[in-house]
Write a protein that holds these residues in place. Sequence first.
Motif, PDB file in Angstrom:
ATOM      1  N   ALA A 287      49.939 -47.863   9.745  1.00 34.42           N
ATOM      2  CA  ALA A 287      49.425 -47.707  11.011  1.00 34.42           C
ATOM      3  C   ALA A 287      49.803 -46.448  11.527  1.00 34.42           C
ATOM      4  CB  ALA A 287      50.312 -48.716  12.021  1.00 34.42           C
ATOM      5  N   VAL A 288      50.478 -45.395  11.054  1.00 34.52           N
ATOM      6  CA  VAL A 288      50.768 -43.990  11.221  1.00 34.52           C
ATOM      7  C   VAL A 288      49.977 -43.283  10.568  1.00 34.52           C
ATOM      8  CG1 VAL A 288      52.280 -42.163  11.383  1.00 34.52           C
ATOM      9  CG2 VAL A 288      52.978 -44.678  11.728  1.00 34.52           C
ATOM     10  N   PHE A 289      49.848 -43.378   9.145  1.00 33.34           N
ATOM     11  CA  PHE A 289      48.766 -42.191   8.382  1.00 33.34           C
ATOM     12  C   PHE A 289      47.468 -42.676   8.285  1.00 33.34           C
ATOM     13  CE2 PHE A 289      50.426 -45.068   4.771  1.00 33.34           C
ATOM     14  CZ  PHE A 289      49.430 -45.215   4.069  1.00 33.34           C
ATOM     15  N   ILE A 290      47.074 -43.850   8.525  1.00 33.09           N
ATOM     16  CA  ILE A 290      45.505 -44.008   8.459  1.00 33.09           C
ATOM     17  C   ILE A 290      44.693 -43.491   9.542  1.00 33.09           C
ATOM     18  CG2 ILE A 290      43.856 -45.887   8.453  1.00 33.09           C
ATOM     19  CD1 ILE A 290      44.857 -46.075   5.749  1.00 33.09           C
ATOM     20  N   PRO A 291      45.348 -43.573  10.685  1.00 27.91           N
ATOM     21  CA  PRO A 291      44.598 -42.968  11.871  1.00 27.91           C
ATOM     22  C   PRO A 291      44.547 -41.311  11.482  1.00 27.91           C
ATOM     23  CG  PRO A 291      46.115 -44.489  12.692  1.00 27.91           C
ATOM     24  CD  PRO A 291      46.389 -44.530  11.407  1.00 27.91           C
ATOM     25  N   LEU A 292      45.485 -40.956  11.049  1.00 27.75           N
ATOM     26  CA  LEU A 292      45.829 -39.121  10.721  1.00 27.75           C
ATOM     27  C   LEU A 292      44.641 -38.985   9.694  1.00 27.75           C
ATOM     28  CD1 LEU A 292      49.297 -38.095  10.409  1.00 27.75           C
ATOM     29  CD2 LEU A 292      47.597 -37.266  11.891  1.00 27.75           C
ATOM     30  N   LEU A 293      44.647 -39.653   8.482  1.00 29.02           N
ATOM     31  CA  LEU A 293      43.465 -39.564   7.594  1.00 29.02           C
ATOM     32  C   LEU A 293      42.154 -39.688   8.183  1.00 29.02           C
ATOM     33  CD1 LEU A 293      45.007 -41.456   4.405  1.00 29.02           C
ATOM     34  CD2 LEU A 293      45.089 -39.140   5.033  1.00 29.02           C
ATOM     35  N   GLU A 294      42.123 -40.673   9.163  1.00 29.68           N
ATOM     36  CA  GLU A 294      40.653 -41.068   9.786  1.00 29.68           C
ATOM     37  C   GLU A 294      40.359 -39.706  10.450  1.00 29.68           C
ATOM     38  OE1 GLU A 294      38.911 -43.637   9.411  1.00 29.68           O
ATOM     39  OE2 GLU A 294      37.698 -43.545  11.237  1.00 29.68           O
ATOM     40  N   GLU A 295      41.247 -39.086  11.128  1.00 31.22           N
ATOM     41  CA  GLU A 295      40.897 -37.937  11.988  1.00 31.22           C
ATOM     42  C   GLU A 295      40.557 -36.673  10.795  1.00 31.22           C
ATOM     43  OE1 GLU A 295      43.660 -36.745  15.025  1.00 31.22           O
ATOM     44  OE2 GLU A 295      44.139 -38.940  14.929  1.00 31.22           O
ATOM     45  N   THR A 296      41.198 -36.576   9.967  1.00 28.37           N
ATOM     46  CA  THR A 296      41.104 -35.325   9.082  1.00 28.37           C
ATOM     47  C   THR A 296      39.916 -35.742   8.106  1.00 28.37           C
ATOM     48  OG1 THR A 296      42.779 -36.166   7.739  1.00 28.37           O
ATOM     49  CG2 THR A 296      43.354 -34.595   9.155  1.00 28.37           C
ATOM     50  N   GLY A 297      39.283 -36.605   7.959  1.00 26.83           N
ATOM     51  CA  GLY A 297      38.346 -37.146   6.972  1.00 26.83           C
ATOM     52  C   GLY A 297      38.866 -37.248   5.536  1.00 26.83           C
ATOM     53  N   LEU A 298      40.254 -37.285   5.439  1.00 31.52           N
ATOM     54  CA  LEU A 298      40.834 -37.463   4.042  1.00 31.52           C
ATOM     55  C   LEU A 298      40.789 -38.898   3.606  1.00 31.52           C
ATOM     56  CD1 LEU A 298      44.072 -35.163   4.392  1.00 31.52           C
ATOM     57  CD2 LEU A 298      42.223 -35.038   2.837  1.00 31.52           C
ATOM     58  N   ILE A 299      40.526 -39.916   4.657  1.00 33.58           N
ATOM     59  CA  ILE A 299      40.551 -41.313   4.433  1.00 33.58           C
ATOM     60  C   ILE A 299      39.316 -41.526   3.446  1.00 33.58           C
ATOM     61  CG2 ILE A 299      38.752 -41.815   6.402  1.00 33.58           C
ATOM     62  CD1 ILE A 299      41.656 -43.973   5.410  1.00 33.58           C
ATOM     63  N   VAL A 300      38.329 -40.638   3.549  1.00 34.98           N
ATOM     64  CA  VAL A 300      37.176 -40.820   2.400  1.00 34.98           C
ATOM     65  C   VAL A 300      37.762 -40.960   1.020  1.00 34.98           C
ATOM     66  CG1 VAL A 300      34.924 -40.237   1.793  1.00 34.98           C
ATOM     67  CG2 VAL A 300      35.510 -40.173   4.069  1.00 34.98           C
ATOM     68  N   ALA A 301      38.690 -39.917   0.797  1.00 33.94           N
ATOM     69  CA  ALA A 301      39.063 -39.837  -0.683  1.00 33.94           C
ATOM     70  C   ALA A 301      40.195 -41.007  -0.934  1.00 33.94           C
ATOM     71  CB  ALA A 301      39.723 -38.475  -0.728  1.00 33.94           C
ATOM     72  N   LEU A 302      40.952 -41.069  -0.152  1.00 34.61           N
ATOM     73  CA  LEU A 302      41.890 -42.123  -0.260  1.00 34.61           C
ATOM     74  C   LEU A 302      41.490 -43.529  -0.254  1.00 34.61           C
ATOM     75  CD1 LEU A 302      45.044 -42.904  -0.578  1.00 34.61           C
ATOM     76  CD2 LEU A 302      45.024 -43.489   1.752  1.00 34.61           C
ATOM     77  N   GLY A 303      40.409 -43.689   0.611  1.00 29.33           N
ATOM     78  CA  GLY A 303      39.729 -45.166   0.631  1.00 29.33           C
ATOM     79  C   GLY A 303      39.062 -45.302  -0.494  1.00 29.33           C
ATOM     80  N   GLU A 304      38.312 -44.448  -1.325  1.00 26.99           N
ATOM     81  CA  GLU A 304      37.761 -44.566  -2.419  1.00 26.99           C
ATOM     82  C   GLU A 304      38.778 -44.916  -3.528  1.00 26.99           C
ATOM     83  OE1 GLU A 304      35.021 -41.758  -3.883  1.00 26.99           O
ATOM     84  OE2 GLU A 304      34.302 -42.988  -5.386  1.00 26.99           O
ATOM     85  N   TRP A 305      40.115 -44.256  -3.526  1.00 24.93           N
ATOM     86  CA  TRP A 305      40.930 -44.645  -4.484  1.00 24.93           C
ATOM     87  C   TRP A 305      41.271 -46.225  -4.173  1.00 24.93           C
ATOM     88  CZ3 TRP A 305      45.917 -46.437  -3.893  1.00 24.93           C
ATOM     89  CH2 TRP A 305      46.801 -46.541  -4.995  1.00 24.93           C
ATOM     90  N   VAL A 306      41.669 -46.451  -2.972  1.00 25.38           N
ATOM     91  CA  VAL A 306      42.126 -47.936  -2.679  1.00 25.38           C
ATOM     92  C   VAL A 306      41.156 -48.906  -3.282  1.00 25.38           C
ATOM     93  CG1 VAL A 306      42.317 -49.452  -0.677  1.00 25.38           C
ATOM     94  CG2 VAL A 306      43.605 -47.076  -0.738  1.00 25.38           C
ATOM     95  N   LEU A 307      39.926 -48.572  -2.974  1.00 23.67           N
ATOM     96  CA  LEU A 307      38.870 -49.465  -3.261  1.00 23.67           C
ATOM     97  C   LEU A 307      38.568 -49.663  -4.884  1.00 23.67           C
ATOM     98  CD1 LEU A 307      36.269 -51.422  -2.697  1.00 23.67           C
ATOM     99  CD2 LEU A 307      35.020 -49.094  -2.837  1.00 23.67           C
ATOM    100  N   ARG A 308      38.745 -48.703  -5.684  1.00 28.87           N
ATOM    101  CA  ARG A 308      38.699 -48.567  -6.963  1.00 28.87           C
ATOM    102  C   ARG A 308      39.920 -49.344  -7.535  1.00 28.87           C
ATOM    103  NH1 ARG A 308      34.538 -45.343  -8.613  1.00 28.87           N
ATOM    104  NH2 ARG A 308      35.172 -45.557 -10.835  1.00 28.87           N
ATOM    105  N   GLU A 309      41.067 -49.145  -7.076  1.00 26.70           N
ATOM    106  CA  GLU A 309      42.389 -49.656  -7.462  1.00 26.70           C
ATOM    107  C   GLU A 309      42.364 -51.126  -7.429  1.00 26.70           C
ATOM    108  OE1 GLU A 309      44.360 -48.869  -9.566  1.00 26.70           O
ATOM    109  OE2 GLU A 309      46.216 -50.153  -9.149  1.00 26.70           O
TER     110      GLU A 309
END
Length: 283
Positions: free
Chosen positions: A75-97
């Motif tokens: 709830a803290v780091f997802i919004p930060l990743l969302e703002e910085t655009g890093l969510i795209v990279a982490l999100g891909e890892w999450v999906l594949r994993e």
Amino acid sequence: LSKESGRNTYNFHTEELTRAAENRQALESRLHRAIGTNEFELHYQPQLSVFSGHCVGLEALVRWRPENGTPVSPAVFIPLLEETGLIVALGEWVLREACRQAVQWEAEGLLPGPISVNLSPRQFLHQDVVDMVQRALADTGLPGELLELEITEGALMSQSVATQERLSELKALGVLLAVDDFGTGYSSLAYLSRFPIDKLKIDKSFIDGLAQDERADKIASTIIAMGRSLNLRVVAEGVETAIQLERLRELDCDAVQGYFYSRPLPVPAAAAWLEALRVGAPV
Ligand code: C2E
Ligand code: MG
Ligand code: MG
Ligand code: MG
């Protein structure tokens, strides 16, 4: 308020804001470094049929345990990743994993239904999301029917023509589509009939008030009735008590997810939980 205390309040706030900004910066750079390391892992929370009590699927929820630090809530780091655009990279890892894990559980005879993966607004609106999902399925060998994507109302509402196309393209991959945190978004209900959605997840804030708070209870009942009449599955999120479960049974809700049955579990515990289910032990 005297001038002085006013000024002190002001200074206090400024300092606090500065500190918060510094913390945020530090957190951001730690996050940046953490992507590509193995500081992230997925936990899995079961969803159970209200009617049969059987497990009907699991939601993958990401966890971050920094190397030398305490775990940080998504709830803290997802919004930060969302703002910085890093969510795209982490999100891909999450999906594949999550897809990889689902294939493994399927091979072990443990997978009871689809694995749900959260897509944040930025991920969903990212131009490559359809490719990303298609590649994850192809590379892991997971059939589309065993993947569900959870999208919040906000993301769905932002640009409805592009959204409709994107949802159709995802649907064409065979995946299931769920609206997450339903009832909290700033949305028009018209999209429910236009978009190819399979499931509504009623936000925990309405479940908390079931059988206690008249308004929350009415909203939850209305969502369930509406979902039924539109032929959508309805899942209640954050079910913590037997009273809530009983009320959801009365209302003919399809499935529940929450601490009452299980918290999100790390992989070994989730596997043991699924194993117990398979051999018919009570969960
Ligand atoms: P969400 O997708 O709505 O997930 C449900 C949240 O409610 C999870 O929090 C879950 O642990 C919590 N929860 C489930 N049952 C109960 C209950 O009975 N009581 C209480 N108090 N809480 C319950 P979590 O894991 O902290 O995740 C928070 C949010 O972070 C998620 O909300 C989701 O929006 C986001 N998130 C988590 N993992 C991912 C991810 O891999 N990708 C993206 N994009 N977002 C994620
Ligand atoms: Mg979710
Ligand atoms: Mg939710
Ligand atoms: Mg949520």
